[in-house]
Design an enzyme around this catalytic site. Structure first.
Site, PDB file in Angstrom:
ATOM      1  N   ASP A  48       9.055  33.004 -16.137  1.00 30.56           N
ATOM      2  CA  ASP A  48       9.746  32.803 -17.328  1.00 30.56           C
ATOM      3  C   ASP A  48      10.251  33.970 -17.458  1.00 30.56           C
ATOM      4  OD1 ASP A  48      11.737  32.063 -19.774  1.00 30.56           O
ATOM      5  OD2 ASP A  48      10.237  33.748 -21.024  1.00 30.56           O
ATOM      6  N   GLU A  54      13.977  29.767 -13.654  1.00 31.12           N
ATOM      7  CA  GLU A  54      15.488  29.944 -14.354  1.00 31.12           C
ATOM      8  C   GLU A  54      16.766  30.673 -14.008  1.00 31.12           C
ATOM      9  OE1 GLU A  54      16.320  28.745 -19.376  1.00 31.12           O
ATOM     10  OE2 GLU A  54      15.214  30.011 -18.995  1.00 31.12           O
ATOM     11  N   CYS A  71       8.395  20.970 -26.744  1.00 30.57           N
ATOM     12  CA  CYS A  71       6.814  21.338 -26.224  1.00 30.57           C
ATOM     13  C   CYS A  71       6.798  20.777 -25.207  1.00 30.57           C
ATOM     14  CB  CYS A  71       6.493  20.690 -27.531  1.00 30.57           C
ATOM     15  SG  CYS A  71       4.345  20.368 -27.873  1.00 30.57           S
ATOM     16  N   CYS A 123       4.130  17.866 -25.591  1.00 26.20           N
ATOM     17  CA  CYS A 123       4.502  16.616 -25.735  1.00 26.20           C
ATOM     18  C   CYS A 123       6.106  16.671 -25.569  1.00 26.20           C
ATOM     19  CB  CYS A 123       4.176  16.007 -27.154  1.00 26.20           C
ATOM     20  SG  CYS A 123       5.390  17.063 -28.635  1.00 26.20           S
ATOM     21  N   CYS A 147       3.544  22.885 -32.485  1.00 26.67           N
ATOM     22  CA  CYS A 147       4.495  22.118 -32.822  1.00 26.67           C
ATOM     23  C   CYS A 147       4.120  20.742 -33.226  1.00 26.67           C
ATOM     24  CB  CYS A 147       3.762  21.449 -31.254  1.00 26.67           C
ATOM     25  SG  CYS A 147       5.275  19.667 -30.710  1.00 26.67           S
ATOM     26  N   CYS A 191       2.692  17.671 -31.788  1.00 24.06           N
ATOM     27  CA  CYS A 191       1.274  17.434 -31.608  1.00 24.06           C
ATOM     28  C   CYS A 191       0.338  18.389 -31.821  1.00 24.06           C
ATOM     29  CB  CYS A 191       1.641  17.298 -29.593  1.00 24.06           C
ATOM     30  SG  CYS A 191       1.216  18.801 -29.388  1.00 24.06           S
ATOM     31  N   ASP A 212       7.006  32.080 -24.602  1.00 21.93           N
ATOM     32  CA  ASP A 212       7.394  32.129 -23.154  1.00 21.93           C
ATOM     33  C   ASP A 212       6.439  31.819 -21.933  1.00 21.93           C
ATOM     34  OD1 ASP A 212       8.905  34.740 -23.938  1.00 21.93           O
ATOM     35  OD2 ASP A 212       8.120  36.298 -23.597  1.00 21.93           O
TER      36      ASP A 212
HETATM   37 ZN   LIG Z   1       4.626  18.763 -29.461  1.00 17.25          ZN
END
Ligand SMILES: [Zn+2]
Length: 397
Positions: A211, A295, A348, A351, A368, A371, A378
């Site tokens: 990243d 990216e 996330c 999940c 999150c 989860c 980052d």
């Molecule tokens: Zn999650």
């Protein structure tokens, strides 16, 4: 696969630190190459002139047609002439003859491009050109090359001798030549050209997501954070200061030229430091991983406030990707570039829940809601970039 795939040419660029005497010899070689090139060019132009004279006679009605086919430039003939010429010009003998041969061959290439109508007429070389350089060929005698690395950080150059250089990396392969350059600010660099065999691919079991950001230069999916060297910011300050001083000088004055040189030196310093930094981190990434996913940085517009730090980062990112691309090719590693519409920082990585609240760049850490995993912004993005890269890769196989 063609046979060319067994070896390839690789350039190694280093800063040179010639003594005063060696610098004089380098400058003399540059001068002699320019002189020989220009003499050969002038001779060719004289030969070409006959065509124009004949053409004029046709125009005047003195001849029916222009049958004159002037001899084309021939590098070999030119070299022979030059050898004869050398016998009477002692100072040409003092410099590396392979460099002069190279200059004449270079003129040959320029003429070939002109004959094929790919380029304009070859031009005379000027002392005032930005970059002054010459190229020596490495000749081998009983396996010992005329250009070689000695005593850790010295390189031998024909007729120049043992020159100290900043050895930032190992030169691998068989050396076939070296180009010595002098920059406008009076610095010297050498590009060593070597023939390298395709290196055996060391397969690594690791893969990483990268990243790129502004806070850290890159963050990896394993949590490694690589910052821009602090040195960058110091040079940036210095650059601003030197520019300011330059703007106060009378254009064209002695002090203005002096200051202009200073600004050029600072720019070079910055460019060299950046190059060095990027070489090091890309080498590390390529050696440690089999798959690198990153990216598409062209569309990464984190900051639009037009400051210098951003400009430096932009250049660095483009360069980072360029170096990473060729190094992955060299070492048989996979580089996957993930599209920008992929919301790497919002998902996330555990999940897959999309957390739109993280759009705000100020949020560095989040949990999150689905989860409960805690994320560093980052690193989470880097993990997603890796997962997306692996998905693209598995689809293409
Ligand atoms: Zn999650």
């Amino acid at each position: 696969m063609t046979e060319n795939n067994t070896t390839y040419h690789k350039g190694f660029k280093f800063r040179l630190y010639p003594t005063e005497e060696q610098a004089t010899q380098i400058n003399r070689t540059i001068g002699c190459c320019r002189y020989s090139y220009n003499v050969a060019l002038r001779k060719q132009k004289e030969k070409d002139l006959l065509w124009w004279i004949t053409e004029e006679m046709v125009q005047n009605g003195q001849l029916l047609s222009n049958e004159w086919k002037g001899p084309r430039y021939n590098a070999n003939a030119s070299m022979k002439e030059n050898t004869a010429f050398k016998k009477i010009t002692s100072w040409l003998k003092e410099v590396d003859s392979t460099a002069i041969q190279n200059a004449l061959q270079h003129l040959g290439e320029a003429y070939n491009a002109y004959y094929k109508k790919e380029k304009g007429k070859p031009k005379f070389k000027s002392k005032k050109n930005e970059m002054q350089s010459y190229t020596s060929k490495c000749n081998y005698n009983k396996g010992v090359g005329t250009i070689r690395i000695v005593e850790e950080n010295y390189i031998t150059l024909p007729k120049v001798g043992k020159v100290r250089f900043a050895k930032s990396r190992e030169v691998t392969g068989r050396i076939i030549g070296a180009t010595v350059r002098r920059t406008p600010s009076g610095k010297y660099f050498v590009s060593v050209l070597a023939e390298v065999g395709k290196e055996p691919t060391q397969i690594s079991m690791f893969q990483t997501g990268v990243d790129v950001g502004l806070k850290a230069f890159v963050t990896l999916s394993d949590g490694t954070v690589i910052h821009n060297p602090k040195f960058f910011y110091r040079v940036e300050e210095k650059m601003k200061k030197e520019q300011r001083i330059l703007s106060r000088r009378v254009i064209g004055s002695r002090n203005w030229w002096k200051q202009k040189k200073k600004v050029a030196r600072t720019h070079e310093k910055m460019a060299n430091a950046r190059e060095d930094f990027l070489q090091k981190i890309t080498t590390m990434l390529v050696h440690e991983n089999q798959v690198i996913s990153m990216e598409d940085i062209r569309v990464k517009n984190l900051l639009k406030n037009g400051n210098l730090a951003k400009a430096i980062s932009d250049v660095s990112w483009a360069e980072f990707r360029r170096i990473l691309t060729y190094k992955c090719e060299w070492y048989g590693k996979e580089l996957v570039v993930v599209g920008s519409n992929y919301a790497s920082s919002q998902l996330c990585s555990q999940c897959g829940f999309k957390n739109k609240k993280t759009k705000n760049l100020a949020i560095r850490e989040w949990q999150c809601p689905s989860c409960q995993t805690k994320h560093d912004r980052d690193q989470n993005a880097a993990k997603n970039i890796l997962a997306e890269g692996l998905r693209i890769l598995s689809k293409s196989e």
